[in-house]
Design a protein around this motif. Structure first.
Motif, PDB file in Angstrom:
ATOM      1  N   GLY A  95       0.990  -1.367  -0.045  1.00  8.87           N
ATOM      2  CA  GLY A  95       0.119  -0.099   0.593  1.00  8.87           C
ATOM      3  C   GLY A  95       0.391   1.600  -0.011  1.00  8.87           C
ATOM      4  N   PHE A  96       1.734   0.905   0.721  1.00  9.85           N
ATOM      5  CA  PHE A  96       2.688   2.513   0.884  1.00  9.85           C
ATOM      6  C   PHE A  96       3.587   2.745  -0.943  1.00  9.85           C
ATOM      7  CE2 PHE A  96       3.244   1.879   5.516  1.00  9.85           C
ATOM      8  CZ  PHE A  96       2.961   2.882   5.671  1.00  9.85           C
ATOM      9  N   VAL A  97       3.730   1.793  -1.534  1.00  7.90           N
ATOM     10  CA  VAL A  97       4.451   1.074  -2.473  1.00  7.90           C
ATOM     11  C   VAL A  97       3.436   2.047  -3.591  1.00  7.90           C
ATOM     12  CG1 VAL A  97       5.034   0.079  -4.833  1.00  7.90           C
ATOM     13  CG2 VAL A  97       5.793  -0.645  -2.544  1.00  7.90           C
ATOM     14  N   VAL A  98       2.059   1.529  -3.655  1.00  4.61           N
ATOM     15  CA  VAL A  98       1.024   2.344  -3.954  1.00  4.61           C
ATOM     16  C   VAL A  98       0.358   3.307  -3.718  1.00  4.61           C
ATOM     17  CG1 VAL A  98      -1.686   2.317  -5.012  1.00  4.61           C
ATOM     18  CG2 VAL A  98      -0.031   0.022  -4.276  1.00  4.61           C
ATOM     19  N   LEU A  99       0.949   4.023  -2.766  1.00  2.00           N
ATOM     20  CA  LEU A  99       0.824   5.892  -2.690  1.00  2.00           C
ATOM     21  C   LEU A  99       1.476   6.217  -3.210  1.00  2.00           C
ATOM     22  CD1 LEU A  99       0.172   7.601  -0.232  1.00  2.00           C
ATOM     23  CD2 LEU A  99       1.133   6.677   1.424  1.00  2.00           C
ATOM     24  N   ALA A 100       2.664   5.721  -2.800  1.00  2.00           N
ATOM     25  CA  ALA A 100       3.919   7.092  -3.731  1.00  2.00           C
ATOM     26  C   ALA A 100       3.952   6.859  -4.593  1.00  2.00           C
ATOM     27  CB  ALA A 100       5.336   5.601  -3.413  1.00  2.00           C
ATOM     28  N   ALA A 101       3.201   6.056  -5.629  1.00  2.00           N
ATOM     29  CA  ALA A 101       2.979   5.834  -7.350  1.00  2.00           C
ATOM     30  C   ALA A 101       1.860   6.970  -7.765  1.00  2.00           C
ATOM     31  CB  ALA A 101       2.549   5.036  -7.970  1.00  2.00           C
ATOM     32  N   GLY A 154       6.280  13.257   0.870  1.00  2.00           N
ATOM     33  CA  GLY A 154       5.455  13.173  -0.457  1.00  2.00           C
ATOM     34  C   GLY A 154       4.022  13.689  -0.642  1.00  2.00           C
ATOM     35  N   VAL A 155       3.638  13.018   0.308  1.00  2.00           N
ATOM     36  CA  VAL A 155       2.253  12.988   0.738  1.00  2.00           C
ATOM     37  C   VAL A 155       2.494  14.707   1.629  1.00  2.00           C
ATOM     38  CG1 VAL A 155      -0.270  12.376   1.893  1.00  2.00           C
ATOM     39  CG2 VAL A 155       1.913  11.039   0.878  1.00  2.00           C
ATOM     40  N   GLU A 156       1.478  15.417   0.603  1.00  2.00           N
ATOM     41  CA  GLU A 156       1.314  16.888   1.142  1.00  2.00           C
ATOM     42  C   GLU A 156      -0.745  17.161   1.764  1.00  2.00           C
ATOM     43  OE1 GLU A 156       1.283  19.271  -3.254  1.00  2.00           O
ATOM     44  OE2 GLU A 156       3.285  18.871  -2.853  1.00  2.00           O
ATOM     45  N   ARG A 157      -1.277  16.501   1.411  1.00  4.16           N
ATOM     46  CA  ARG A 157      -2.680  16.916   2.176  1.00  4.16           C
ATOM     47  C   ARG A 157      -2.801  15.730   3.551  1.00  4.16           C
ATOM     48  NH1 ARG A 157      -6.904  14.391  -3.208  1.00  4.16           N
ATOM     49  NH2 ARG A 157      -6.310  15.802  -4.952  1.00  4.16           N
ATOM     50  N   PRO A 158      -3.300  16.735   4.078  1.00  3.79           N
ATOM     51  CA  PRO A 158      -2.726  16.153   5.462  1.00  3.79           C
ATOM     52  C   PRO A 158      -4.596  15.485   5.537  1.00  3.79           C
ATOM     53  CG  PRO A 158      -3.201  18.791   5.524  1.00  3.79           C
ATOM     54  CD  PRO A 158      -3.780  17.795   3.751  1.00  3.79           C
ATOM     55  N   ALA A 159      -5.499  15.165   5.421  1.00  4.93           N
ATOM     56  CA  ALA A 159      -6.300  13.788   5.624  1.00  4.93           C
ATOM     57  C   ALA A 159      -5.310  12.789   5.518  1.00  4.93           C
ATOM     58  CB  ALA A 159      -7.319  13.814   5.031  1.00  4.93           C
ATOM     59  N   LEU A 160      -5.079  12.585   3.986  1.00  2.62           N
ATOM     60  CA  LEU A 160      -3.722  10.944   3.327  1.00  2.62           C
ATOM     61  C   LEU A 160      -2.910  11.359   4.568  1.00  2.62           C
ATOM     62  CD1 LEU A 160      -3.608   9.051   0.815  1.00  2.62           C
ATOM     63  CD2 LEU A 160      -2.225  11.251  -0.620  1.00  2.62           C
ATOM     64  N   TYR A 161      -2.405  12.377   4.541  1.00  2.00           N
ATOM     65  CA  TYR A 161      -1.437  12.016   5.730  1.00  2.00           C
ATOM     66  C   TYR A 161      -1.132  11.225   6.516  1.00  2.00           C
ATOM     67  CZ  TYR A 161       3.425  13.246   7.585  1.00  2.00           C
ATOM     68  OH  TYR A 161       4.557  12.792   8.031  1.00  2.00           O
ATOM     69  N   GLY A 162      -2.371  11.787   7.002  1.00  2.00           N
ATOM     70  CA  GLY A 162      -2.680  10.619   8.383  1.00  2.00           C
ATOM     71  C   GLY A 162      -3.153   9.268   9.091  1.00  2.00           C
TER      72      GLY A 162
END
Length: 611
Positions: A302-308, A388-396
């Motif tokens: 899931g972290f790899v997919v998030l990175a993509a 690389g995650v800029e959105r607060p909700a996604l980062y959380g």
């Protein structure tokens, strides 16, 4: 020369693999089985050397295959890193398998080499033609490997679930290929972002579905649970650098397409983050070691997919590589304990990591790396992705998933490091052939995270990937996440016996039951309804039509008999009239005079009567 190198890289494991797979199996480790093991390890070693050469020389080649869809292969920055990882992990897993697999060795090693060839073709394919070919072979061989112990009911059923689930997602690649051709483009992967809007969206949706299915992301994750019935070396390769990892690799490769749509990148990012969080909770609730590791595979991919999705290509690639070493290591150590102790239950494995340091120490290194404890590998890679995650909700959500990583890794480590209870003496450790792969993978699990560290390998990896402008984790962020990982891991180790294990999470969130309720049963019900319709309507209509045709044929036959009689009557009458007409034709003159007199007399009488 470059083309020869690439084709050899793929065909070298494929050809011996096919021969061994067709050779059948033996009942022990001698004779054909020992030869198969030696051949497989030698082929894997040669493949690893070729992968290194290909990574250095970056070859590319093209062969005609379909109109508009040649079979094109190439090694660029991303595939160079991946093929070296795949071949190295494949070699170590096959070396371990020589000490772990007993019966059926030719078939096992043959399927593993075919599997390895399909993964290498996936990593180097630059057109959907080659990708689809590799994708199909990878899925088929994964079924054979998961169902390797086919004499019992469980593995074949598990292989079927894995095959059908991933096949459902695989339909997306065919949709992508159709969209590419319909949109006026070619089947080249780098041409997909240039398609017209609607076709580009359809291609992106298809690639997403195929990648999420192979990477066991939501809602496809449950097939990984079933895959645990395969041999441990199969789990080690499949979960680390092979089929599951290829789903994440495909999305890293397709990042330009995802970004071009304006929505697919967000879908990928959220799918990866939510899978990492949800499957992290599933892993935390598991009581069996291989099930915990399986759920953690979906979570870590899931972290790899998030990175993509967010464009953190260097962090995602580094995480893919480091996770390959970590997960191969953990599955192989789990395989050692399953073989020697006969159980996967973590409470029954208390103290297993203390029994033999050649297994226990590598397991501890892998578990701490999985938890994200510095300076081990997955700590740096997760931080690079989070940066690389800029959105607060996604980062959380992603940060919560990272915390859960520390929780489930700490749980496994805590239970297996606890002093063992009373019981039979624990058996001795693995054979020497199995210890070397564990030691090498432990080194990789400890150090590969340097690929993501800006000061060490991160900038160099970005240059290799031709990626730039990606955010790098700052020292403050890395320190904070490191402290959090250490704290959570420590707590999980100490409270391993008391961590919650809700049944819903332990049963993989009911994903398989939901798939049966929403997909399997409706499809089977529709199939049953269509079968009944076919029996009640179509079959009866066909039977009635057949009866009507038979009756019509009978009527036609009888009518034809009447016509035949009429024709025969006309023919008979004609013959008789002809015979009667021939009688006056005697050739005697006096008879012709008599006939003329009779005819003249009859004509005179007729004229007199008509007057």
């Amino acid at each position: 020369m470059s083309g020869t190198l690439l084709w050899t890289l793929v065909l070298l494991p494929a050809v011996p693999g096919g021969v061994l797979a067709l050779a059948g199996g033996d009942r022990g480790g001698r004779g054909p089985g020992r030869t198969a093991a030696v051949v497989a390890v030698a082929v894997a070693a040669a493949t690893a050397v070729l992968a290194l050469l290909a990574a250095v020389h970056r070859p590319r080649t093209t062969a005609d295959f379909l109109p508009g869809g040649p079979l094109a292969l190439a090694v660029d920055g991303l595939s160079a890193v991946v093929i070296v990882t795949v071949s190295a992990v494949g070699l170590l897993v096959l070396l371990f398998a020589t000490a772990d697999i007993g019966a059926g060795r030719p078939r096992f090693f043959g399927l593993m080499l075919l599997f390895l060839a399909a993964v290498l073709l996936t990593a180097t394919a630059t057109t959907l033609t080659g990708l689809l070919l590799a994708w199909e072979v990878m899925g088929a061989t994964s079924y054979g490997l998961i169902a390797f112990h086919w004499r019992t009911d469980g593995p074949p059923a598990a292989g079927t679930v894995a095959f059908l689930t991933t096949r459902t997602g695989d339909i997306g690649l065919y949709l992508a290929a159709g969209a590419a051709l319909a949109g006026g483009g070619t089947l080249a992967l780098d041409a997909l972002p240039a398609l017209d809007g609607g076709w580009r969206d359809l291609a992106a949706a298809g690639v997403l579905a195929a990648a999420l299915g192979k990477a066991a992301q939501l809602p496809f994750s449950f097939w990984l649970s079933r895959a645990m019935l395969g041999p441990s070396p199969v789990s080690a390769l499949l979960h680390s650098a092979a089929m599951v990892a290829m789903g994440g690799y495909l999305l890293l490769r397709a990042h330009p397409l995802l970004s071009a749509t304006g929505w697919a990148a967000d879908v990928a990012a959220w799918a990866g983050a939510l899978t990492a969080l949800a499957l992290g909770a599933v892993a935390l609730a598991q009581r069996h070691l291989k099930q915990l590791l399986a759920a953690s595979t979906a979570a870590q991919l899931g972290f790899v997919v998030l990175a993509a999705g967010v464009g953190a290509l260097a962090g995602g690639t580094a995480h893919l590589v480091a996770h390959a070493a970590v997960k191969a290591l953990l599955f192989l150590t789990a395989g050692v304990w399953l073989t020697t102790l006969g159980t996967q239950r973590m409470h029954a494995l208390r103290g297993a990591a203390r029994g033999d340091r050649s297994v226990g120490v590598p397991f501890a290194v892998g578990a701490l790396a999985l938890a994200g404890v510095p300076p081990l590998s997955l700590w740096a890679t997760k931080d690079e992705i989070l940066a690389g995650v800029e959105r607060p909700a996604l980062y959380g959500v992603a940060l919560g998933a990272a915390v859960l990583s520390a929780g489930y890794a700490g749980k496994a480590l805590g239970l297996l490091l606890r002093p063992p209870g009373r019981g039979p003496e624990r058996p001795r450790g693995p054979r020497p052939a199995a210890r070397l792969p564990l030691a090498v993978l432990a080194l990789g699990a400890a150090g590969l995270g340097a690929l993501a560290l800006p000061a060490l390998g991160g900038d160099r990896l970005k240059a290799v990937l031709d990626a730039s402008g990606e955010p790098a984790a700052g020292a403050g962020t890395m320190t904070a996440t490191a402290a959090l990982a250490v704290a959570v891991t420590t707590g999980a180790v100490l409270l391993a016996d008391r961590l919650p294990e809700p049944a819903r999470a332990r049963n993989w969130l009911g994903l398989e039951a939901a798939a049966h309720a929403l997909v399997v049963r409706p499809v089977l019900a529709a199939a049953g309804a269509l079968a009944r319709f076919d029996d009640a309507v179509v079959d009866r209509a066909v039977a009635a039509a057949a009866r009507a045709v038979r009756r019509l044929a009978g009527w036609t036959t009888r009518a034809d008999g009447g016509v035949d009689g009429l024709v025969r009557g006309v023919a008979t009458g004609t013959r008789r009239l002809g015979a009667a007409a021939l009688r006056p034709q005697t050739g005697q003159l006096h008879q012709y005079y008599a006939q003329a007199i009779v005819l003249l007399t009859a004509s005179v009488v007729l004229l007199l009567l008509l007057r």
